[in-house]
Design a protein around this motif. Structure first.
Motif, PDB file in Angstrom:
ATOM      1  N   GLU A 191       0.804  -1.080   0.064  1.00  0.00           N
ATOM      2  CA  GLU A 191      -0.061  -0.118  -0.011  1.00  0.00           C
ATOM      3  C   GLU A 191       0.619   1.242  -0.110  1.00  0.00           C
TER       4      GLU A 191
ATOM      5  N   SER B  26       1.145   3.806   2.138  1.00  0.00           N
ATOM      6  CA  SER B  26       1.653   3.929   3.345  1.00  0.00           C
ATOM      7  C   SER B  26       2.901   3.261   3.695  1.00  0.00           C
TER       8      SER B  26
ATOM      9  N   THR C 196       5.831   4.053   1.886  1.00  0.00           N
ATOM     10  CA  THR C 196       6.483   5.274   2.607  1.00  0.00           C
ATOM     11  C   THR C 196       7.167   4.817   3.643  1.00  0.00           C
ATOM     12  N   HIS C 197       6.583   3.765   4.518  1.00  0.00           N
ATOM     13  CA  HIS C 197       7.452   3.345   5.696  1.00  0.00           C
ATOM     14  C   HIS C 197       8.576   2.581   5.324  1.00  0.00           C
TER      15      HIS C 197
ATOM     16  N   MET D 170       5.494   8.491  11.989  1.00  0.00           N
ATOM     17  CA  MET D 170       4.708   9.810  11.959  1.00  0.00           C
ATOM     18  C   MET D 170       5.199  10.958  12.427  1.00  0.00           C
TER      19      MET D 170
ATOM     20  N   ARG E 194       7.913  12.252  10.557  1.00  0.00           N
ATOM     21  CA  ARG E 194       7.364  12.998   9.360  1.00  0.00           C
ATOM     22  C   ARG E 194       6.768  14.306   9.600  1.00  0.00           C
TER      23      ARG E 194
ATOM     24  N   SER F 167      -6.875   7.872  -0.285  1.00  0.00           N
ATOM     25  CA  SER F 167      -5.822   7.844  -1.409  1.00  0.00           C
ATOM     26  C   SER F 167      -6.434   6.685  -2.588  1.00  0.00           C
TER      27      SER F 167
ATOM     28  N   THR G  37      -4.552   5.682   7.698  1.00  0.00           N
ATOM     29  CA  THR G  37      -3.252   6.337   8.155  1.00  0.00           C
ATOM     30  C   THR G  37      -3.521   7.882   8.023  1.00  0.00           C
TER      31      THR G  37
ATOM     32  N   GLU H 298      -2.271  10.986  10.646  1.00  0.00           N
ATOM     33  CA  GLU H 298      -1.516  12.154  10.322  1.00  0.00           C
ATOM     34  C   GLU H 298      -2.244  13.577  10.836  1.00  0.00           C
TER      35      GLU H 298
END
Length: 375
Positions: free
Chosen positions: A10, A12, A15-16, A166, A169, A190, A268, A272
């Protein structure tokens, strides 16, 4: 040369995983990466990562069933690649429906390297019995919520609380924005199926909000240009062509700092929003078959991670039938007009975020991966 196979399914997770990869490269520059992920992982690790996230990141039982043959093929090819190449470790990032099956498949096939899970799956919410199976096939769990460490360790699974990425970030993305009075932010998710379910309701809610707060203004976050065009089409279909001007692409974190209140799709983005201090309501709507199937296995009263961490209702959850244009409008109007309620929500969000650690999550996760690989 150390070889690590890493899989995220996914946006997210992509990104991780890319954050983890960059820290691993800092600690061991010679490390080689293969696996499945997205554009961020490819940018960090190179051509050994296949970009599949846009196709893999579907939500809902029915949506997954329609792609059964695709996922079966990826499961087979990933298993065969791991058994053929024998990487030093496999790192599985979130995405439990695929990744936990893969872990069992490669163990059954004779893989003896380390299997590490990063961004622990929320089995405490839906299938607690899976933890015993996970303890048999995994070498390490790296969790991002503090309460998860004790939960996993009780089943004999070595677990590290790495802190939530997070936090780092948000520090890097925070700007000197001031919240704009009466600006309502729509954050419909998203994924295309999320946007199709949520954005039409948000459009209708905007009409109702203006009846209660005439000077209310609106802005909508689109994850990419393709989704932005879908949202513009929805605005036309709703006879609200002016709403096309609300839609912004790639400014989600700025909007979470600019808006006075907002509605955020479950996932997620709700955490955020909490990290940025946005007073918001959680919104969630999926195919009814998917929802009914989820209700059979989910063992928690709340779906929002902020509420789960707080063990009480901090943000309002508008789920399935409870999500209507009228209920959403009423919640947004209440947050806009009730200063004391909005201030109390901001304080509660800050208290929850404070439990997530002080930063450095990717570095701690990378150190845990390397330590496990070297055992």
């Amino acid at each position: 040369m150390p070889h690590l196979h890493i899989i995220a399914g996914e946006i997210s997770g992509d990104t991780h995983a890319s954050g983890l990869i960059r820290e691993l490269q800092t600690l061991q520059p010679e490390m080689r990466f293969t696996g499945l992920g997205g554009q961020r992982m490819r940018e960090a690790a190179g051509q050994g990562i296949e970009d599949w996230v846009e196709k893999a990141g579907v939500v809902g039982l029915w949506e997954v069933l329609k792609m059964y043959s695709y996922f079966k093929g990826k499961m087979t090819s990933s298993t065969e690649q791991i058994l053929r190449e024998r990487p030093d470790a496999v790192v599985l990032v979130d995405y439990p429906g695929f990744n936990l099956r893969l872990a069992k498949a490669v163990r059954a096939g004779g893989y003896t390297g380390k299997i590490i899970y990063y961004i622990s799956p929320q089995v405490w919410a839906w299938k607690k019995g899976r933890v015993k199976v996970m303890a048999k096939v995994l070498d390490l769990m790296i969790c991002i919520f503090p309460f998860e460490k004790d939960f996993y360790e009780k089943s004999g699974l070595p677990t590290v609380f790495g802190g939530h990425p997070m936090v780092d970030r948000v520090h890097s993305l925070r700007r000197e924005w001031k919240r704009e009075p009466n600006l309502v932010g729509w954050f419909p998710g998203s994924r295309l199926n999320e946007v199709r379910k949520l954005f039409p309701t948000m459009l209708q809610a905007a009409k109702a909000i203006r009846l209660q707060v005439p000077n209310a203004r609106f802005v909508a976050s689109a994850a990419n240009e393709r989704l932005a065009q879908q949202m513009r089409d929805m605005a036309e279909a709703a006879a609200m062509p002016e709403a096309k001007a609300w839609i912004e692409v790639g400014t989600v974190y700025d909007l979470m700092q600019r808006c006075q209140v907002g509605a955020v799709a479950s996932g997620t983005a709700t955490l955020e929003a909490a990290c940025f201090g946005l007073p918001y309501a959680l919104v969630y709507h999926v195919n009814q078959l998917t929802y009914m199937a989820a209700k059979l296995v989910v063992k928690i009263e709340r779906i929002g991670i902020v509420n789960i961490l707080a063990k009480r209702d901090v943000v309002r959850e508008l789920v399935q039938a409870e999500l209507t244009s009228d209920s959403l409008a009423a919640e947004m109007a209440s947050l806009l007009t009730d200063h004391d309620r909005r201030a109390a929500l901001e304080k509660d969000l800050a208290d929850v975020v404070a439990t997530l650690g002080e930063g450095g999550a990717y570095r701690r996760a990378a150190e845990a991966v390397i330590a496990t690989m070297e055992k």
